[in-house]
Scaffold this active site. Structure first.
Site, PDB file in Angstrom:
ATOM      1  N   GLY A   1      62.691  89.345  32.314  1.00  0.00           N
ATOM      2  CA  GLY A   1      62.043  89.546  31.007  1.00  0.00           C
ATOM      3  C   GLY A   1      61.221  90.829  30.993  1.00  0.00           C
TER       4      GLY A   1
ATOM      5  N   GLY B   1      66.019  89.931  39.225  1.00  0.00           N
ATOM      6  CA  GLY B   1      66.337  90.709  38.024  1.00  0.00           C
ATOM      7  C   GLY B   1      66.376  89.818  36.795  1.00  0.00           C
ATOM      8  N   ASP B   2      66.377  90.433  35.606  1.00  0.00           N
ATOM      9  CA  ASP B   2      66.473  89.703  34.331  1.00  0.00           C
ATOM     10  C   ASP B   2      65.323  88.726  34.113  1.00  0.00           C
ATOM     11  OD1 ASP B   2      68.887  91.041  33.996  1.00  0.00           O
ATOM     12  OD2 ASP B   2      70.003  89.442  35.002  1.00  0.00           O
TER      13      ASP B   2
ATOM     14  N   LYS C   1      61.035  92.791  27.587  1.00  0.00           N
ATOM     15  CA  LYS C   1      60.118  92.214  26.600  1.00  0.00           C
ATOM     16  C   LYS C   1      58.665  92.584  26.908  1.00  0.00           C
ATOM     17  CE  LYS C   1      57.816  88.039  25.616  1.00  0.00           C
ATOM     18  NZ  LYS C   1      57.906  87.233  24.411  1.00  0.00           N
TER      19      LYS C   1
ATOM     20  N   HIS D   1      67.952  95.520  29.650  1.00  0.00           N
ATOM     21  CA  HIS D   1      66.600  95.069  29.327  1.00  0.00           C
ATOM     22  C   HIS D   1      66.539  94.722  27.839  1.00  0.00           C
ATOM     23  CE1 HIS D   1      64.918  97.496  32.998  1.00  0.00           C
ATOM     24  NE2 HIS D   1      65.706  96.515  33.344  1.00  0.00           N
ATOM     25  N   THR D   2      66.327  93.445  27.552  1.00  0.00           N
ATOM     26  CA  THR D   2      66.368  92.982  26.167  1.00  0.00           C
ATOM     27  C   THR D   2      65.013  93.161  25.483  1.00  0.00           C
ATOM     28  OG1 THR D   2      67.887  91.306  26.982  1.00  0.00           O
ATOM     29  CG2 THR D   2      67.113  91.046  24.711  1.00  0.00           C
TER      30      THR D   2
END
Ligand code: GDP
Ligand code: IMO
Ligand code: MG
Length: 423
Positions: A15, A12-13, A18, A41-42
């Site tokens: 990206g 997870g995490d 993006k 989610h960034t």
């Protein structure tokens, strides 16, 4: 036909947010196909900085439909406030749809998750009620968005379900819920969501067959898959690509490509084995101090992420179970200052190399087999063309391709939408 499924290739995490935001420029619809607001989610783009939890990352593309799919457990209050927040930044949210078959995550699921995490059986969840909402789905005591469309029926369903919920809460020392209390919430949600709820099977198949470009956005990553990950330190759904078809109600043969997103090193949140994990202090170079959007702190819980060297054995396993047609490698820029990078290319267990993923309780005994590659010691964050990358960066990318057998198509060199190299 154009159905892309994008999933996490690690814990997870990686990206995903993006990359989905970048790819949505060419999409007609973006669908979240599992999970709930445990996701963070960034997205960093011309509209601002966002941490999305339930809303698919295609929301920023004008005219792009976004769909909360059947495989999701949706906390309606969270979705309402997330949409309000996004819309307050000038983003049009009128293209949001919700599957009639998506599960409603209730306040009591959150309470049960919190009580569970206080017990001996804790696994370090995000405490958003995810596992308990999925448990209700499995034992057929969940409410779904379709139940909001007929309030008389909805009330009867709550009356039927609530005694089971209350007895579980009582057993764990929690409070009990009244039918009216939950029904009031359902009436409020019905008003808000009525016009957004659609039948997922006809909605998605029509869109696919009419040639719309659709991206299915996974949450979390392969190692947190309930069946194929590090059980029991997993989430309660299937973040693997094939599940997009189950969730969407369309045949797997309609999937045209599968993008695996990996981070250039490794990170994980929550308990469980992590073969290439570094000591907390040693990983500070990857982590940052928490003041930057791309520092390694959970986008959902704010917890400092556990960090380690890149593990290609794990990414190769993710490629095997997902069938990646291409890879996106994010955070290459975060390796800029390393003289050497240790890359895991095999696992040893009891002194012997193994070619399978052992059970989680045995993974603690894994001895990673490392190769050391030369770092590039150059700033890659401003580079936009593959050929302009330092030789050593290209060698690392080629090592990823050769070891996993999957071509790298996207390389992330910063958190913003434009910080990307297309290979
Ligand atoms: P997701 O859950 O897969 O969407 O990933 P998260 O948003 O939870 O975590 C990824 C983190 O890495 C976020 O802080 C992003 O802003 C950041 N990020 C993504 N790609 C890149 C990249 O290529 N370079 C840098 N420096 N940061 C990135
Ligand atoms: P994205 O979508 C990282 C982890 C939790 C825990 C396990 C189960 O941003 O990649 P859950 O709350 O799902 O019951 O917790 O999964 N976890 C995440 N870790 N990123 C996430 O989301 C996560 N969602 C859940 O830490 O180990
Ligand atoms: Mg995340």
């Amino acid at each position: 036909m154009s159905v892309t499924v994008l999933v996490g290739a690690q814990f997870g995490d990686e990206g995903k947010g993006k990359i989905v935001d970048y790819l949505s420029a060419e999409m007609d619809m973006v669908v979240r196909f599992q999970g709930g607001d445990n996701a963070g989610h960034t997205v960093v783009n011309n509209k601002g900085v966002f941490k999305l939890h339930l809303v698919p990352c295609g929301i920023f593309k004008k005219g792009c439909k976004v769909f909360a799919g059947t495989g999701m457990v949706v906390n309606p209050d969270e979705l309402i406030s997330e949409l309000a927040e996004i819309s307050s930044k000038g983003v049009d949210t009128s293209n949001m749809f919700v599957s009639s078959r998506a599960v409603i995550l209730m306040p009591y699921h959150i309470e049960l998750d919190n009580l569970g995490e206080k017990s001996g059986a804790s696994i370090g969840t995000t405490k958003r009620g995810i596992g308990y909402a999925y448990a209700d789905r499995a034992r057929r005591t969940a409410l779904r968005f379709e139940d909001l469309l007929d309030l008389e029926h909805c009330k009867k369903r709550i009356e039927k379900i609530l005694p089971t919920v209350n007895s579980e809460l009582k057993g764990k020392g929690g409070r009990s819920y009244e039918v009216e209390e939950i029904f009031e919430k359902c009436k409020h949600w019905a008003k808000f969501f009525k016009h957004m709820v659609v039948d997922p099977v006809s909605f998605l198949n029509k869109a696919i067959d009419s040639g719309e470009k659709i991206l299915f956005e996974g949450q979390l990553g392969a190692m947190k898959d309930i069946d194929l990950g590090i059980y029991p330190y997993v989430t309660s759904s299937n973040p693997v690509a094939a599940y997009a078809a189950v969730s969407g109600g369309f045949p797997i043969s309609k999937i045209t490509n599968i993008i695996g997103v990996m981070k250039a090193f490794s990170s994980a949140v929550g308990d469980g084995p992590f073969p290439t994990e570094m000591d907390y202090e040693k990983a500070n170079g990857f982590r940052g101090d928490g003041n930057n959007i791309d520092d390694e702190y959970g986008a959902r819980t704010g917890r400092a992420r556990r960090l380690g060297w890149p593990d290609l054995t794990l990414v190769k396993y993710a490629a095997t179970i997902n069938g990646f047609t291409e890879l996106a490698v994010c955070k290459i820029d975060k390796l800029d200052d390393y003289e050497e990078i240790k890359v895991c290319v095999g696992y040893k267990l009891d002194g012997k190399e193994i070619d399978y993923m052992p059970p989680a309780y045995r993974m603690y005994d894994i001895e990673p087999v490392y190769v050391t590659v030369k770092g590039w010691l150059k700033d890659t964050s401003k580079i936009r063309k593959y050929e302009d990358l330092p030789k050593e960066t290209k060698e690392y990318i080629e090592l990823i391709e050769n070891y996993t057998g999957v071509k790298v198509k996207y390389i992330g060199v910063g958190p913003a939408r434009e910080d990307i190299i297309i290979k």
